[in-house]
Design a protein around this motif. Structure first.
Motif, short mmCIF file in Angstrom:
data_model
loop_
_atom_site.label_atom_id
_atom_site.label_comp_id
_atom_site.label_asym_id
_atom_site.label_seq_id
_atom_site.Cartn_x
_atom_site.Cartn_y
_atom_site.Cartn_z
N MET A 210 0.81 -1.18 0.00
CA MET A 210 0.00 0.00 0.00
C MET A 210 0.87 1.26 0.00
O MET A 210 0.59 2.18 -0.73
CB MET A 210 -0.89 0.02 1.24
N ASN A 211 1.90 1.24 0.82
CA ASN A 211 2.79 2.39 0.87
C ASN A 211 3.74 2.29 -0.32
O ASN A 211 4.40 1.29 -0.52
CB ASN A 211 3.55 2.38 2.20
N SER A 212 3.81 3.36 -1.08
CA SER A 212 4.60 3.31 -2.31
C SER A 212 6.06 3.67 -2.09
O SER A 212 6.74 4.11 -3.02
CB SER A 212 3.97 4.23 -3.36
N GLY A 213 6.55 3.53 -0.89
CA GLY A 213 7.96 3.73 -0.63
C GLY A 213 8.36 5.14 -0.24
O GLY A 213 9.51 5.39 0.08
N HIS A 214 7.46 6.11 -0.27
CA HIS A 214 7.85 7.46 0.15
C HIS A 214 7.37 7.74 1.56
O HIS A 214 6.36 7.20 2.01
CB HIS A 214 7.34 8.52 -0.83
N LYS A 215 8.13 8.55 2.22
CA LYS A 215 7.88 8.85 3.62
C LYS A 215 6.83 9.95 3.75
O LYS A 215 6.86 10.94 3.01
CB LYS A 215 9.19 9.31 4.26
N LYS A 216 5.91 9.78 4.71
CA LYS A 216 4.90 10.81 4.94
C LYS A 216 5.50 11.96 5.72
O LYS A 216 6.39 11.78 6.54
CB LYS A 216 3.73 10.23 5.72
N LYS A 217 4.96 13.14 5.48
CA LYS A 217 5.38 14.32 6.24
C LYS A 217 4.78 14.27 7.64
O LYS A 217 3.78 13.58 7.87
CB LYS A 217 4.90 15.60 5.57
N GLY A 218 5.33 15.05 8.52
CA GLY A 218 4.76 15.19 9.84
C GLY A 218 3.54 16.09 9.78
O GLY A 218 3.15 16.58 8.72
N GLN A 219 2.94 16.33 10.93
CA GLN A 219 1.77 17.19 10.94
C GLN A 219 2.15 18.61 10.58
O GLN A 219 3.27 19.05 10.83
CB GLN A 219 1.08 17.12 12.31
N LYS A 220 1.19 19.34 10.03
CA LYS A 220 1.47 20.67 9.52
C LYS A 220 1.72 21.67 10.65
O LYS A 220 2.67 22.43 10.62
CB LYS A 220 0.32 21.14 8.63
N TYR A 221 0.84 21.66 11.64
CA TYR A 221 0.96 22.61 12.75
C TYR A 221 1.27 21.84 14.03
O TYR A 221 0.49 21.00 14.45
CB TYR A 221 -0.33 23.41 12.93
N LYS A 222 2.40 22.14 14.61
CA LYS A 222 2.79 21.46 15.84
C LYS A 222 2.60 22.40 17.02
O LYS A 222 2.92 23.58 16.95
CB LYS A 222 4.26 21.02 15.77
N ASN A 223 2.10 21.84 18.10
CA ASN A 223 1.88 22.64 19.30
C ASN A 223 3.22 22.97 19.94
O ASN A 223 4.03 22.09 20.22
CB ASN A 223 1.01 21.88 20.30
N THR A 224 3.44 24.26 20.18
CA THR A 224 4.70 24.67 20.81
C THR A 224 4.59 24.68 22.32
O THR A 224 5.59 24.58 23.01
CB THR A 224 5.12 26.06 20.32
N ARG A 225 3.38 24.81 22.84
CA ARG A 225 3.19 24.77 24.30
C ARG A 225 1.91 24.02 24.63
O ARG A 225 1.03 23.88 23.78
CB ARG A 225 3.17 26.17 24.90
N ALA A 226 1.82 23.56 25.85
CA ALA A 226 0.68 22.75 26.28
C ALA A 226 -0.58 23.61 26.40
O ALA A 226 -0.53 24.83 26.57
CB ALA A 226 0.98 22.10 27.62
N PHE A 227 -1.73 22.93 26.33
CA PHE A 227 -3.01 23.59 26.45
C PHE A 227 -3.17 24.18 27.85
O PHE A 227 -2.87 23.52 28.84
CB PHE A 227 -4.14 22.59 26.18
N ASN A 228 -3.62 25.42 27.92
CA ASN A 228 -3.85 26.08 29.19
C ASN A 228 -5.34 26.43 29.28
O ASN A 228 -5.82 27.29 28.55
CB ASN A 228 -2.99 27.35 29.29
N PRO A 229 -6.09 25.79 30.19
CA PRO A 229 -7.53 26.03 30.25
C PRO A 229 -7.90 27.43 30.74
O PRO A 229 -9.01 27.90 30.49
CB PRO A 229 -8.04 24.96 31.21
N THR A 230 -7.00 28.12 31.40
CA THR A 230 -7.33 29.45 31.92
C THR A 230 -6.67 30.56 31.11
O THR A 230 -6.57 31.68 31.59
CB THR A 230 -6.90 29.56 33.39
N LEU A 231 -6.22 30.26 29.90
CA LEU A 231 -5.54 31.26 29.09
C LEU A 231 -6.49 32.39 28.67
O LEU A 231 -6.19 33.57 28.87
CB LEU A 231 -4.92 30.61 27.86
N HIS A 232 -7.63 32.04 28.12
CA HIS A 232 -8.58 33.05 27.65
C HIS A 232 -9.84 33.13 28.51
O HIS A 232 -10.66 34.01 28.32
CB HIS A 232 -8.98 32.76 26.21
#
Length: 168
Positions: free
Chosen positions: A1-23
């Motif tokens: 199924m995989n044609s031998g090429h490597k998949k890219k990583g995710q487009k947007y990576k989280n730089t910091r953890a979710f903060n529930p009290t941010l907004h």
């Protein structure tokens, strides 16, 4: 199924953890963040903590109905068994499974302060020798995990009664 090429990583990576009290710094959010989870098994506790951490927790607006005693006295979300039935029968309040190592109910700040004050009063009433022996025993117990068998715990209970004797 995989044609031998490597998949890219995710487009947007989280730089910091979710903060529930941010907004959202409302009173309701603060109340949810301070919610004490007790009377549940470790798995259910992890689930509820996850819901609180990622702002998925929705507090109850009206008391829920217990499935054991059929009374409307459940005050926390996601619980199906009231705290009375949970502690007396040893059931998890969320999933309803029986378990042995139930967490002790957490004390409020005022209750904790009153217990600390009572302990300090009792500690001050002891003689210097007994006070130091008790403190030494307590520090040794906190350093050592609870892997002792029942014979050692009975000896420590006798030790506590010996501290209260006034025979110097």
């Amino acid at each position: 199924m995989n044609s031998g090429h490597k998949k890219k990583g995710q487009k947007y990576k989280n730089t910091r953890a979710f903060n529930p009290t941010l907004h959202d710094t409302s009173r309701k959010t603060k109340q949810i963040m301070e919610t004490q989870i007790q009377g549940v098994c470790s798995r259910c506790k992890d689930v509820i903590e996850w819901k609180i951490r990622y702002k998925k927790y929705k507090p109850l607006t009206q008391p829920g109905k217990c499935v054991k005693c059929l009374e409307r006295n459940i005050m926390q979300s996601y619980y199906v068994i009231c705290s009375n039935c949970s502690t007396t029968h040893g059931y998890c309040a969320k999933c309803g499974k029986k378990f042995e190592n139930m967490d002790k109910p957490l004390l409020t700040k005022s209750q904790q302060q009153s217990e600390d004050a009572a302990f300090e009063r009792e500690l001050n009433e002891l003689s210097e020798r007994k006070r130091r022996a008790l403190l030494r025993h307590m520090t040794k117990k906190t350093e050592k995990p609870d892997d002792d068998d029942d014979t050692n715990t009975s000896n420590t209970e006798e030790h506590h009664t010996n501290y209260d004797d006034d025979s110097d």
